[in-house]
Write an enzyme that holds these catalytic residues in place. Structure first.
Site, PDB file in Angstrom:
ATOM      1  N   TYR A  58       0.816  -1.213   0.000  1.00 22.34           N
ATOM      2  CA  TYR A  58       0.000   0.000   0.000  1.00 22.34           C
ATOM      3  C   TYR A  58       0.853   1.266   0.000  1.00 22.34           C
ATOM      4  O   TYR A  58       0.424   2.297  -0.532  1.00 22.34           O
ATOM      5  CB  TYR A  58      -0.984  -0.022   1.172  1.00 22.34           C
ATOM      6  CG  TYR A  58      -2.130  -0.965   0.907  1.00 22.34           C
ATOM      7  CD1 TYR A  58      -3.189  -0.583   0.084  1.00 22.34           C
ATOM      8  CD2 TYR A  58      -2.148  -2.249   1.423  1.00 22.34           C
ATOM      9  CE1 TYR A  58      -4.231  -1.444  -0.199  1.00 22.34           C
ATOM     10  CE2 TYR A  58      -3.184  -3.119   1.149  1.00 22.34           C
ATOM     11  CZ  TYR A  58      -4.226  -2.711   0.335  1.00 22.34           C
ATOM     12  OH  TYR A  58      -5.248  -3.582   0.043  1.00 22.34           O
ATOM     13  N   ASN A  98     -13.251   3.140  -6.104  1.00 22.74           N
ATOM     14  CA  ASN A  98     -11.826   3.451  -6.094  1.00 22.74           C
ATOM     15  C   ASN A  98     -11.394   4.001  -4.738  1.00 22.74           C
ATOM     16  O   ASN A  98     -12.135   4.736  -4.096  1.00 22.74           O
ATOM     17  CB  ASN A  98     -11.496   4.471  -7.183  1.00 22.74           C
ATOM     18  CG  ASN A  98     -11.849   3.966  -8.564  1.00 22.74           C
ATOM     19  OD1 ASN A  98     -11.924   2.759  -8.791  1.00 22.74           O
ATOM     20  ND2 ASN A  98     -12.090   4.874  -9.486  1.00 22.74           N
ATOM     21  N   ASP A 100      -8.653   5.871  -4.594  1.00 21.81           N
ATOM     22  CA  ASP A 100      -7.865   7.074  -4.892  1.00 21.81           C
ATOM     23  C   ASP A 100      -8.677   8.326  -4.585  1.00 21.81           C
ATOM     24  O   ASP A 100      -9.881   8.266  -4.330  1.00 21.81           O
ATOM     25  CB  ASP A 100      -7.372   7.061  -6.341  1.00 21.81           C
ATOM     26  CG  ASP A 100      -8.510   7.102  -7.366  1.00 21.81           C
ATOM     27  OD1 ASP A 100      -9.279   8.096  -7.358  1.00 21.81           O
ATOM     28  OD2 ASP A 100      -8.635   6.170  -8.180  1.00 21.81           O
ATOM     29  N   HIS A 115     -15.182   1.653  -0.788  1.00 25.31           N
ATOM     30  CA  HIS A 115     -14.077   0.737  -0.476  1.00 25.31           C
ATOM     31  C   HIS A 115     -12.958   1.425   0.299  1.00 25.31           C
ATOM     32  O   HIS A 115     -11.849   0.906   0.385  1.00 25.31           O
ATOM     33  CB  HIS A 115     -13.529   0.109  -1.760  1.00 25.31           C
ATOM     34  CG  HIS A 115     -14.465  -0.867  -2.384  1.00 25.31           C
ATOM     35  ND1 HIS A 115     -14.359  -1.282  -3.700  1.00 25.31           N
ATOM     36  CD2 HIS A 115     -15.554  -1.510  -1.884  1.00 25.31           C
ATOM     37  CE1 HIS A 115     -15.332  -2.134  -3.972  1.00 25.31           C
ATOM     38  NE2 HIS A 115     -16.063  -2.288  -2.888  1.00 25.31           N
ATOM     39  N   GLY A 182     -16.609   2.744 -15.908  1.00 21.74           N
ATOM     40  CA  GLY A 182     -15.327   2.084 -15.696  1.00 21.74           C
ATOM     41  C   GLY A 182     -15.329   1.006 -14.656  1.00 21.74           C
ATOM     42  O   GLY A 182     -14.331   0.811 -13.957  1.00 21.74           O
TER      43      GLY A 182
END
Length: 237
Positions: A58, A98, A100, A115, A182
């Site tokens: 990570y 995601n 990010d 998530h 996506g």
């Protein structure tokens, strides 16, 4: 279908929207889980057995994220949110699988990270959750309780419950338009969101590089790079 002038929108994004920013997808050919063993890196059991390897994995992904930039697809969604909220056209919920932060850096004001978030850590000892862009190790102390060895990435691992599901299902139950961008449609419960939206009478749209496993459930389907598809389709509004 012409773009609605009003109504409630739910948008789900997956790894495909960030791929053109240089972040790897997970389940596609050549994706992250072809290169790494998720059972050794993305479960609570793996973390308990080998925290060093989990942190190293990570930490590398965090460095990759910090070097990435949002793309035109992220910015197009931010523009839609500004329009929808600014003109009070209806409810708007952006849900991402995601971990990010590219939606936020692209201008989105509110994002539900089902998530988790890579740039946050939390403590298994005291539960403290905090922003954390730096490398973490088993020796890093928690800034709240000062104990070392309890910090973990604030991400949902295999076998753990996604975040915000009550909010998501409530929004799906009242949405007029559901757009999936996506996402491969292989991971539940997110793969079942289109069926929930259709049951509520929503028009459903898939924007992805290629058909996913639940593509046939969508009313409208378009395939290609997210940086072209998303701005083009959202340009209808």
């Amino acid at each position: 279908m012409a773009a609605p002038e009003r109504g409630n929108i739910v948008i789900l994004t997956g790894a495909g929207i960030s791929a053109e920013s240089g972040l790897g997808t997970f389940r596609d050919k050549g994706g992250i889980w072809e290169k790494f063993d998720w059972q050794k890196l993305a479960t609570p059991e793996a973390f308990a057995a080998d925290p060093h390897s989990v942190h190293a994995f990570y930490n590398a992904r965090r460095d990759n994220l910090l070097a990435a930039e949002p793309n035109d697809a992220h910015r197009a969604l931010a523009a839609l949110e500004m329009l929808w909220r600014g003109e009070e056209r209806g409810d708007y919920l952006l849900v991402t699988q995601n971990i990010d932060d590219l939606h936020a850096r692209g201008g989105s004001m509110e994002v539900l990270h089902m998530h988790g978030e890579l740039l946050k850590s939390r403590c298994n000892f005291c539960g403290h959750l905090f922003e954390h862009e730096h490398a973490v190790s088993a020796r890093t102390p928690c800034p709240a309780c000062n104990k070392a060895g309890g910090l973990r990435p604030h991400v949902v691992w295999f076998g753990e419950m996604p975040l915000g599901l009550d909010t998501i299902y409530e929004a799906l139950g009242g949405c007029d338009l559901f757009i999936a961008i996506g996402t491969s449609g292989t991971v539940y419960p997110a793969a079942g969101f289109v069926a929930e939206a259709k049951a509520a009478g929503a028009w459903t749209v898939e924007l992805s590089l290629e058909p996913g496993e639940v593509s046939t459930l969508f009313d409208e389907r378009h395939y290609g790079p997210a940086t072209k598809l998303v701005p083009d389709w959202l340009g209808r509004f």
